[in-house]
Design a protein around this motif. Structure first.
Motif, short mmCIF file in Angstrom:
data_model
loop_
_atom_site.label_atom_id
_atom_site.label_comp_id
_atom_site.label_asym_id
_atom_site.label_seq_id
_atom_site.Cartn_x
_atom_site.Cartn_y
_atom_site.Cartn_z
N ASP A 57 -10.56 -2.75 3.12
CA ASP A 57 -10.81 -2.51 1.67
C ASP A 57 -10.32 -3.43 0.62
O ASP A 57 -11.09 -3.83 -0.22
CB ASP A 57 -11.25 -1.05 1.30
N TYR A 58 -9.01 -3.68 0.75
CA TYR A 58 -8.29 -4.40 -0.09
C TYR A 58 -9.09 -5.82 -0.40
O TYR A 58 -9.25 -6.00 -1.71
CB TYR A 58 -6.99 -4.71 0.25
N SER A 67 0.95 -1.21 -0.04
CA SER A 67 0.03 -0.13 0.03
C SER A 67 0.96 1.20 0.03
O SER A 67 1.70 1.36 0.87
CB SER A 67 -0.77 -0.01 1.18
N ALA A 71 -9.67 4.97 1.35
CA ALA A 71 -10.03 3.69 1.57
C ALA A 71 -9.11 3.02 2.82
O ALA A 71 -8.00 4.04 3.18
CB ALA A 71 -9.57 2.67 0.43
N THR A 98 -7.87 1.07 -6.17
CA THR A 98 -8.40 1.58 -4.94
C THR A 98 -8.71 3.04 -4.79
O THR A 98 -9.81 3.38 -4.25
CB THR A 98 -7.41 0.96 -3.91
N GLY A 157 -12.68 4.00 -4.49
CA GLY A 157 -12.75 4.58 -3.24
C GLY A 157 -13.14 5.71 -3.41
O GLY A 157 -14.05 6.41 -2.58
N HIS A 214 -6.03 6.34 5.70
CA HIS A 214 -5.38 6.98 4.44
C HIS A 214 -4.70 8.18 4.67
O HIS A 214 -4.04 8.66 3.95
CB HIS A 214 -6.73 7.03 3.47
N LEU A 263 -4.25 -2.81 -7.06
CA LEU A 263 -5.40 -2.26 -6.12
C LEU A 263 -4.36 -1.67 -5.11
O LEU A 263 -4.60 -0.94 -4.29
CB LEU A 263 -5.60 -3.70 -5.16
N PHE A 309 -12.18 -5.52 -2.23
CA PHE A 309 -12.02 -5.20 -3.80
C PHE A 309 -11.59 -6.50 -4.65
O PHE A 309 -12.10 -6.57 -5.48
CB PHE A 309 -10.94 -4.02 -3.72
N VAL A 338 -7.15 0.49 4.22
CA VAL A 338 -6.75 -0.59 3.09
C VAL A 338 -6.73 -2.19 3.91
O VAL A 338 -7.07 -3.13 3.04
CB VAL A 338 -5.32 -0.58 2.92
#
Length: 362
Positions: free
Chosen positions: A314-315, A86, A309, A165, A169, A103, A160, A318, A311
């Protein structure tokens, strides 16, 4: 380790053999399977963000791979885990992480300045975004990797780490697009195509994709755009309003960042609408909006970092959406290349010839 290194602003990256520095107690070593080439990589190479570059820097901030070594204090991942790197870390302990805003995590600055490898002349190199994915091996703090359960190829998972993302996002988390709304997306590279897909997932009724490259407009239609606009044909804001019979959109996403395009995108916004700034422009860039229009029509201007997002949450979501066919990273991969072709791929990105080049051969 073999890496593509930014040695001087405005110059091509140099592919070199580096000696990795020993990982710290909370560091993770990842064998990189794939790294996407994002427009931000191009902007950094070309000197758009000089304050973010201090000395030689391993390029790349969008990647996926497999953990091969962990420090003795690492708790989040283990050797053998598949991970996405990330470009925005999530330390889990700062005020932003603790308030569901990872984030904006405070730890990024320190990671940007951490040396990760030594060059043959003895000088040390840092890593872009604290990860440096233009390398066959990367070392980073565990805050910068997220374990994933998936059989998807690394070439798809890598996107991603930034592009998908950020784009999806921006729709779901930054703007919170409502079903049945109208959306304009200005700039249809990897992030813009992801905004288009996010708007489709969110249930937008009209999705207008704006880009001067015909192939990108064609791809946007395949990914959910209901209308496309060529900004070379006429002022794009006028074309968007014509499509909507004089009104503006509920949500306009600028995925370019240059002040003139931001201003044009603002003019696409209708009453009560929202402009979301997704693309990174120059650090000293400014755009002007009429204060009366902003107030009297109750418009909103929002910044967007990494799609707002979270992460660690949310990763995987997704990934599940990709595996179920609701999102597509594969549609964004124009070509898979070798690390030695990184500069040629960046030039192709600048010319609008590709959506995403992905490094898969190191």
């Amino acid at each position: 380790m073999k890496s593509a290194l930014l040695v001087a602003l405005g110059k091509d990256l140099e592919v070199e053999s580096l000696d990795p520095l020993a990982p710290g107690p909370r560091d993770v070593v990842v064998a990189v399977g794939a790294s996407g080439i994002c427009h931000t990589d191009l902007s950094v190479r070309n000197g758009l963000f000089p304050a973010l570059v201090s000395g030689p820097m391993i390029g790349g901030h969008e990647g996926a791979g497999t953990v091969v070594e962990v420090g003795d204090q690492v708790t989040r991942v283990a050797v053998g885990d598949r991970v996405i790197a990330s470009f925005r870390p999530a330390c889990g302990t700062c005020a932003y992480c603790l308030s569901d805003r990872s984030h904006l995590c405070d730890s990024l600055g320190g990671f940007l300045r951490t040396p990760r490898a030594r060059r043959q002349d003895g000088s040390e190199a840092v890593a872009m975004s604290g990860i440096g994915t233009f390398s066959d091996v990367l070392t980073c703090n565990e805050a910068s990797v997220v374990r994933i359960r998936s059989e998807l190829p690394d070439a798809h998972l890598a996107l991603l780490g930034c592009g998908m993302t950020t784009g999806v996002g921006a729709v779901l988390f930054t703007a919170k697009v409502r079903p049945g709304s109208t959306v304009a997306v200005v700039g249809c590279g990897g992030v813009g195509q992801s905004v288009v897909q996010g708007a489709a997932v969110a249930g937008a009724a009209r999705i207008i994709a704006v880009d001067p490259v015909e192939s990108k407009r064609r791809t946007a239609r395949k990914l959910g755009a209901t209308d496309v606009v060529d900004p070379a044909a006429a002022p794009p804001d006028a074309q968007v309003k014509e499509l909507l019979k004089g009104g503006g959109v509920d949500y306009a996403f600028d995925v370019v960042g240059t002040p003139d395009i931001v201003a044009s995108t603002y003019r696409m916004v209708g009453k009560g609408g929202t402009l979301v700034l997704v693309g990174y422009g120059p650090m000293d860039g400014e755009f002007r909006a009429p204060a009366f229009d902003l107030q009297a029509q109750e418009k909103t201007v929002k910044g967007c970092v990494a799609g707002s997002a979270q992460v660690r949450r949310d990763y995987q979501m997704f990934v599940d959406l990709i595996e179920s066919g609701r999102l597509s990273t594969g549609a964004l991969v124009t070509q898979e290349i070798a690390l030695t072709d990184v500069n040629t791929a960046m030039d192709a990105l600048l010319k609008g010839e590709v959506i995403r080049s992905v490094i898969t051969a190191f």
